[in-house]
Design a protein around this motif. Sequence first.
Motif, PDB file in Angstrom:
ATOM      1  N   ALA A 107       0.786   4.166  -2.849  1.00 24.00           N
ATOM      2  CA  ALA A 107       0.586   5.567  -2.476  1.00 24.00           C
ATOM      3  C   ALA A 107       1.716   6.434  -3.019  1.00 24.00           C
ATOM      4  O   ALA A 107       1.489   7.564  -3.501  1.00 24.00           O
ATOM      5  CB  ALA A 107       0.496   5.683  -0.944  1.00 24.00           C
ATOM      6  N   ARG A 150       1.211   6.999  -6.664  1.00 26.39           N
ATOM      7  CA  ARG A 150       0.158   7.978  -6.962  1.00 26.39           C
ATOM      8  C   ARG A 150       0.721   9.393  -6.864  1.00 26.39           C
ATOM      9  O   ARG A 150       0.364  10.274  -7.667  1.00 26.39           O
ATOM     10  CB  ARG A 150      -1.017   7.776  -6.004  1.00 26.39           C
ATOM     11  CG  ARG A 150      -1.883   6.562  -6.342  1.00 26.39           C
ATOM     12  CD  ARG A 150      -3.194   6.590  -5.584  1.00 26.39           C
ATOM     13  NE  ARG A 150      -2.983   6.393  -4.143  1.00 26.39           N
ATOM     14  CZ  ARG A 150      -2.975   5.215  -3.535  1.00 26.39           C
ATOM     15  NH1 ARG A 150      -3.152   4.097  -4.259  1.00 26.39           N
ATOM     16  NH2 ARG A 150      -2.794   5.124  -2.231  1.00 26.39           N
ATOM     17  N   ASP A 170       0.830  -1.211   0.000  1.00 23.94           N
ATOM     18  CA  ASP A 170       0.000   0.000   0.000  1.00 23.94           C
ATOM     19  C   ASP A 170       0.859   1.254   0.000  1.00 23.94           C
ATOM     20  O   ASP A 170       0.511   2.257  -0.653  1.00 23.94           O
ATOM     21  CB  ASP A 170      -0.921  -0.014   1.226  1.00 23.94           C
ATOM     22  CG  ASP A 170      -1.940  -1.132   1.158  1.00 23.94           C
ATOM     23  OD1 ASP A 170      -2.181  -1.629   0.030  1.00 23.94           O
ATOM     24  OD2 ASP A 170      -2.492  -1.510   2.212  1.00 23.94           O
TER      25      ASP A 170
END
Length: 856
Positions: A782, A785, A778
């Motif tokens: 992130a 992104r 995760d």
Amino acid sequence: MTGLRENHADDATSSSRASGITSSGITSSGTTRGSRRVRGVSGTTTPGLTTASRRVVTTATRPRALTWPGAVDGAVLLVLLGTAVAGFGPVWGTNGYLLPTVGGAVAGLAVAWIAAVARWGAVTTALATVIGYLAVGGALALPATTTAGVIPSLKTVHGLAWGAVRGWKEFVTTVPPMHSFPDLAVIPFLVLFVAAVLAGTIAWRARFAAWALAPVGAALVAAILLGTVEAAYPVVQGLVAAVIGLLWGALRVIEARVGRHTVTTEASRAASRRLRWYRFRTGAAILGVGAVAAALAAPVLAPAQPRTVLRSVIVPPLDVHEYVSPLTAFRRYAKDDRETELLRVTGLPAGARVRLATLDTYDGVVFDASSGESGSGVYTRAGEEIATADTAPRTALDVEILGYQGPWLPEAGSLTGISWTGERADDLAAGTYYNAVTRTALTTAGLTEGDTYRLSAQIAATPTEEQLAQGRIETDTAVPVIPDDLIPGSAAGKAAQFMGEETDPVKRLFAIRDGLVATGVFSSGLENQAPSRPGHSVDRIDTLLDADEMVGDDEQFAVALVLMAREAGIPARVTMGFYADPTTDERQDGEPYTVLGADVHAWAEVPFEGYGWVPIDAIPDVDNKIQPEPQSEPVPKPPVLQQPEPPEEPADDVPGEVQDDDAQDQEAQGFDWGLAGLIAVSVAVPLLLVLGPIVLVLAYKARRRRRRRTTGPFADRVSGGWREVVDAATDLGVSPPAGSTRRETAQVLAGTLGDHGHVALAHRADATVFSAAEPAEDDVEAYWREVVVVVDSMRGSVNRRARVRAAVSLRSLRSRHRTRAGRSAWPARWVGRLRPDRLVWWTRDVGRNTSRRRLR
């Protein structure tokens, strides 16, 4: 510590290389390299200029293309390309080749110069090359298709695309000189244009500029291969290419070697100039002596055999067997179209013959024309001038087609040019072919009523029989071989009967001819003549020769004479054409001659020394020796089983035409798929050339981004995200300094493009990579992104043109020194495994080693 670092960047000025720039090292207090200041030569500090930013914010030199050495490069390349330009002279035949060749060389160098000044990438330069080719190619190579001689039209684009794809085949299969075919000027223009673009790009931008000689050499080789066996100025071309090319290449090599070393004083630079000048003088003297020696020895050392060119080894694509032999329609002309006016010839000498076709191969059914076989020659494209070494006078013949139809071109003598003057001139000229060996011409478009053309021909007077009797037959002349099983069995026996004990080839030939004339009966099957079957198959000729009184016309007797001569070891071939009855023809030289169907004839041709191929007639006495049977009384047929004769050509069929069912279906459907395919290819090829590289670059970058995001350990994926940011900045024109850390790179990017989150992203990447714990998936997503946001923000800060150029840029792909996060991160991975009390010692030691490696 204090170190001295040489600036090896290509765009750094010589003053910056000689300035001895110094910078402070990493202190134990933790001062980073990003806070160091650069000292000048005097030792003073330049405020605000860090080491990392110094590598980017440097005073770039002017592009070489804008300097006087760059101008010298352009002049040298233009002279060298001139050697290739001269190579196209013999094949073109006039000075018309200078515009497309010289213009192509100048235009190509102009494209390369603009690309060098603007510092375009490979894709942009390739795109500019295609655009330049389409923009100036019409004015230089196809001016007739442009508007006002300059502005390209759709026809121009089509012609340039067609020439680039298919023009090569047409160029090497067309009979020189090429000035008769203006559309083929695309080929020399394209050769010089592409060679100039490549040579100029390498000379003005590449590190090893001497490689610019490779495209020049390729252009010279292309000019030789596409030319004729006649050389232009071989000694001059070779000396110019060797002397100037080697001198220039040597100077560029010396310049590259000297330029890689730091010049610290004016004295060093003066010494370098003296060294270059000394080597130039020495090399020029050596090459000058060699050039004089080569010029003197060239006439002695030059090979006696002609050089090899493509047009002498490549067989043209025309398949002459697609066109029906005109001899199959002989009886139709002699009987059905006897009173029909076929054509009118003006300028023909009195008594000269009009040739329709020379037929030299036999398949047992028909005598046909051939191409590419031993002794048959080849059919190549012909135009307004056909090259020949014969200096005999030329005669102009004007021909008007009346009732004749077919692909075979009525002509006379040996042609030296064909000029079409009718409404269909362009269509007929595009498919005109000529075989200089058999002296036969045809047009794939087919002749029809109303077509007109002018011939330039060398028409020699036919030698008399007395002259031939004193001559010699060239029995070693090559002709296509006729298999033994295709020669009638009676031909050898009849020939032996006629020749008797004669051994001289000339006497044997005339003995066979005299025997056929004495025992034959002339008949074309007319009402007042004896019955006569048409055709000249094996069975028909065997029946003719086996009879006591042979009945036939020119068609049968000419074929019989050729086959019997072949059996006697005499090379011979059949020719079909027209000539008026000598006993009634009262025309004078040059007067118009209207050809009737009754003037059709066939004769044999035999090669005589000093005369070439000479016509030999074998026509029996016109006084019939057999009275025709009354038509009311049927003539019984002998009970002999015979092979069926091929049916006579239907009246509505044109000799030479091929009935194409596909073409009929195409006409019925009303859509030309062939034309549609040609248009599609003409459009697709330029699009592929332009869009293909762009698509490949975009696909590669997408694949690279996907692999960075989804492949490898999670820490490597985070490093890949940072590399994606750096590559995006590199494509936008901002090259981070080699070997800098993420934070230093982020400061440079923020100072140049503005802070779009680079610094925070770099800190987070360092924290993730240097952490002892492996990041979670995760966390990686992130981070990526945020990478996407930063990249989009950077691209959004520039205009649309810059974004497009960045998308297709190759900077991030070819950069050898782009930032690699892993290179600066590997010491920290080991730091995490050390005891806390040794962390500071390891960091300081790693920094020192890294600095030493950079200084070396």
